[in-house]
Design an enzyme around this catalytic site. Sequence first.
Site, PDB file in Angstrom:
ATOM      1  N   GLU A  41     -10.909  -1.783   9.869  1.00  0.00           N
ATOM      2  CA  GLU A  41      -9.862  -1.184   9.054  1.00  0.00           C
ATOM      3  C   GLU A  41      -9.207  -0.125   9.941  1.00  0.00           C
ATOM      4  O   GLU A  41      -9.472   1.055   9.822  1.00  0.00           O
ATOM      5  CB  GLU A  41     -10.493  -0.573   7.787  1.00  0.00           C
ATOM      6  CG  GLU A  41      -9.507  -0.052   6.787  1.00  0.00           C
ATOM      7  CD  GLU A  41      -9.350   1.454   6.870  1.00  0.00           C
ATOM      8  OE1 GLU A  41      -8.256   1.916   6.519  1.00  0.00           O
ATOM      9  OE2 GLU A  41     -10.259   2.160   7.269  1.00  0.00           O
ATOM     10  N   GLU A  50      -5.692   9.316  14.074  1.00  0.00           N
ATOM     11  CA  GLU A  50      -7.150   9.251  14.112  1.00  0.00           C
ATOM     12  C   GLU A  50      -7.658   8.335  15.215  1.00  0.00           C
ATOM     13  O   GLU A  50      -8.835   8.047  15.298  1.00  0.00           O
ATOM     14  CB  GLU A  50      -7.723   8.812  12.758  1.00  0.00           C
ATOM     15  CG  GLU A  50      -7.322   9.701  11.608  1.00  0.00           C
ATOM     16  CD  GLU A  50      -7.671   9.108  10.261  1.00  0.00           C
ATOM     17  OE1 GLU A  50      -8.372   8.070  10.212  1.00  0.00           O
ATOM     18  OE2 GLU A  50      -7.254   9.686   9.258  1.00  0.00           O
TER      19      GLU A  50
END
Length: 102
Positions: A41, A50
């Site tokens: 994911e 991130e």
Amino acid sequence: MAEYARKLIAGNPTLAQRITVIKGRVEDVELPEKADILISEPMGTLLVNERMLESYVIARDRFLTPTGKMFPGVGRIHMAPFTDEYLFIEIANKVCNVFVCI
């Protein structure tokens, strides 16, 4: 997530014999052999926040067989312009706390 995956797999004896869950960062773990499928994911803001996309590429390069598949295999970025004065001020204040703003 690894512990939850183990519980799901344990509930199906056929899968429990075929699937091994390895808990750890993709940059740190070692696999006994290459994988046929990578499922992840790799989201985040615009697919790049991130650094998840970078980890996904590292996993591909380290662990995927040449004929292996990745899921998802495509990512799309959709944007729509808008303006929000309060959001602009909030973000500007965060930047000014990190950098010297004039």
